[in-house]
Design a protein around this motif. Structure first.
Motif, short mmCIF file in Angstrom:
data_model
loop_
_atom_site.label_atom_id
_atom_site.label_comp_id
_atom_site.label_asym_id
_atom_site.label_seq_id
_atom_site.Cartn_x
_atom_site.Cartn_y
_atom_site.Cartn_z
N LEU A 12 -8.41 9.75 43.16
CA LEU A 12 -7.45 9.95 42.08
C LEU A 12 -7.56 8.88 41.01
CD1 LEU A 12 -4.41 11.10 44.24
CD2 LEU A 12 -5.65 12.50 42.57
N GLU A 13 -7.94 7.68 41.38
CA GLU A 13 -8.16 6.61 40.40
C GLU A 13 -9.29 6.94 39.44
OE1 GLU A 13 -7.01 2.33 42.38
OE2 GLU A 13 -8.95 3.21 42.87
N ARG A 14 -10.29 7.66 39.94
CA ARG A 14 -11.49 7.93 39.17
C ARG A 14 -11.39 9.15 38.26
NH1 ARG A 14 -12.49 5.01 43.36
NH2 ARG A 14 -14.30 3.63 43.49
N THR A 15 -10.45 10.03 38.55
CA THR A 15 -10.37 11.28 37.79
C THR A 15 -10.27 11.07 36.28
OG1 THR A 15 -9.37 12.38 39.68
CG2 THR A 15 -9.18 13.49 37.58
N PRO A 16 -9.40 10.19 35.77
CA PRO A 16 -9.35 10.02 34.32
C PRO A 16 -10.70 9.60 33.72
CG PRO A 16 -7.41 9.05 35.31
CD PRO A 16 -8.34 9.40 36.44
N VAL A 66 -3.09 6.14 31.63
CA VAL A 66 -1.86 5.35 31.81
C VAL A 66 -0.95 5.98 32.86
CG1 VAL A 66 0.28 4.65 30.64
CG2 VAL A 66 -1.92 4.30 29.52
N LEU A 67 -0.75 7.29 32.76
CA LEU A 67 0.13 7.98 33.71
C LEU A 67 -0.44 7.97 35.12
CD1 LEU A 67 1.25 11.01 31.52
CD2 LEU A 67 2.61 9.01 32.18
N ARG A 68 -1.74 8.16 35.24
CA ARG A 68 -2.35 8.14 36.57
C ARG A 68 -2.24 6.76 37.21
NH1 ARG A 68 -5.65 11.51 39.27
NH2 ARG A 68 -4.02 12.91 38.56
N THR A 69 -2.47 5.71 36.43
CA THR A 69 -2.36 4.35 36.95
C THR A 69 -0.94 4.10 37.44
OG1 THR A 69 -4.14 3.56 35.54
CG2 THR A 69 -2.60 1.90 36.37
N ALA A 70 0.06 4.48 36.65
CA ALA A 70 1.46 4.29 37.05
C ALA A 70 1.79 5.10 38.29
CB ALA A 70 2.38 4.68 35.89
N ASN A 71 1.27 6.32 38.34
CA ASN A 71 1.49 7.18 39.50
C ASN A 71 0.94 6.57 40.77
OD1 ASN A 71 2.12 10.01 40.40
ND2 ASN A 71 1.93 10.33 38.20
N GLU A 73 0.32 3.41 41.32
CA GLU A 73 1.09 2.21 41.66
C GLU A 73 2.36 2.60 42.42
OE1 GLU A 73 1.69 0.11 37.97
OE2 GLU A 73 -0.43 -0.50 37.88
N ALA A 74 3.03 3.65 41.98
CA ALA A 74 4.22 4.14 42.68
C ALA A 74 3.86 4.65 44.07
CB ALA A 74 4.88 5.24 41.86
N HIS A 75 2.74 5.33 44.17
CA HIS A 75 2.25 5.84 45.45
C HIS A 75 2.00 4.69 46.43
CE1 HIS A 75 -0.21 7.98 48.36
NE2 HIS A 75 -1.15 7.08 48.15
N ARG A 76 1.31 3.66 45.95
CA ARG A 76 1.02 2.50 46.80
C ARG A 76 2.31 1.77 47.22
NH1 ARG A 76 -3.79 2.15 43.45
NH2 ARG A 76 -5.56 2.64 44.78
N ALA A 77 3.28 1.71 46.31
CA ALA A 77 4.56 1.08 46.65
C ALA A 77 5.25 1.84 47.78
CB ALA A 77 5.46 1.01 45.41
N LEU A 78 5.20 3.16 47.72
CA LEU A 78 5.79 3.97 48.79
C LEU A 78 5.07 3.73 50.12
CD1 LEU A 78 6.39 7.37 46.95
CD2 LEU A 78 8.13 5.81 47.83
N LEU A 79 3.74 3.67 50.06
CA LEU A 79 2.97 3.42 51.28
C LEU A 79 3.29 2.03 51.85
CD1 LEU A 79 -0.51 4.94 50.41
CD2 LEU A 79 1.20 5.84 52.00
N ASN A 80 3.38 1.04 50.97
CA ASN A 80 3.70 -0.32 51.42
C ASN A 80 5.11 -0.40 51.99
OD1 ASN A 80 1.16 -1.23 50.72
ND2 ASN A 80 1.80 -1.95 48.69
N ALA A 81 5.99 0.47 51.53
CA ALA A 81 7.37 0.50 52.04
C ALA A 81 7.45 1.25 53.35
CB ALA A 81 8.29 1.13 51.00
N GLY A 82 6.33 1.84 53.77
CA GLY A 82 6.28 2.52 55.06
C GLY A 82 6.58 4.00 55.05
N ILE A 83 6.39 4.65 53.92
CA ILE A 83 6.63 6.10 53.88
C ILE A 83 5.76 6.79 54.94
CG2 ILE A 83 4.90 6.56 52.11
CD1 ILE A 83 6.71 8.80 51.08
N ASP A 84 6.33 7.75 55.58
CA ASP A 84 5.64 8.50 56.62
C ASP A 84 5.01 9.74 56.00
OD1 ASP A 84 4.77 9.87 58.85
OD2 ASP A 84 6.78 10.18 59.68
N LEU A 85 3.69 9.77 55.93
CA LEU A 85 3.01 10.92 55.32
C LEU A 85 3.10 12.18 56.17
CD1 LEU A 85 -0.08 9.15 53.75
CD2 LEU A 85 1.96 9.99 52.60
N ASP A 86 3.55 12.03 57.41
CA ASP A 86 3.80 13.20 58.24
C ASP A 86 5.23 13.71 58.11
OD1 ASP A 86 1.23 13.54 59.34
OD2 ASP A 86 1.59 11.89 60.74
N ALA A 87 6.05 12.99 57.33
CA ALA A 87 7.42 13.44 57.09
C ALA A 87 7.38 14.79 56.40
CB ALA A 87 8.17 12.42 56.23
N THR A 88 8.36 15.62 56.70
CA THR A 88 8.38 16.97 56.14
C THR A 88 9.56 17.15 55.20
OG1 THR A 88 9.66 17.82 58.01
CG2 THR A 88 7.24 17.97 58.15
#
Length: 142
Positions: A12-16, A66-71, A73-88
């Motif tokens: 996703l970082e590379r798409t732009p 710009v939008l992808r970079t911000a997106n 960063e938000a994604h990584r913050a959620l992962l660092n906060a311990g979001i469960d990717l198996d959550a439904t």
């Protein structure tokens, strides 16, 4: 899932940059080309006509970056906060879906746009390919 998440983020970082390399500086007729009817051009989407009116392709490519970079960063913050990717959660059409599925969908969605842009541009040269066009599936797919 963590390795998969890192792979998706790396993509996703590379798409732009991929979209910029593919479309920046090419002639306007290729940017505005469609597959006919109300199909999309390589860098336009019906729902975005008003929002992007007056913007150059460079402006849109910059905004995408710009939008992808911000997106991400938000994604990584959620992962660092311990979001469960198996959550439904419940999607109105699909029913129960996982957070990880949504992330994978973003990458596949990007690839769909890249494939569409490549196909539309390729079709602008299709007639000039002569008999080789029979061996170029990008000219037949839609």
């Amino acid at each position: 899932m963590e390795a998969q998440t890192e792979s998706l983020a790396a993509f996703l970082e590379r798409t732009p940059g991929v979209v910029r390399a593919m479309l920046a500086g090419i002639p306007e007729d290729l940017i505005r080309a469609t597959e006919g009817g109300e199909s999309w051009s390589p860098f336009d989407r019906f729902a975005q006509f008003e929002a992007s009116r007056g913007s150059t392709l460079e402006d849109l490519l910059d905004e995408f970056q710009v939008l992808r970079t911000a997106n991400l960063e938000a994604h990584r913050a959620l992962l660092n906060a311990g979001i469960d990717l198996d959550a439904t959660g419940t999607h109105p059409e699909f029913g129960q879906v996982r957070a990880g599925e949504l992330l994978a969908t973003r990458a596949v969605h990007d690839l769909g746009h890249i494939a569409r842009a490549a196909r539309v541009v390729a079709k602008q040269f299709g007639e000039d390919a002569g008999p080789w066009s029979a061996y170029l599936p990008v000219l037949r797919d839609r």
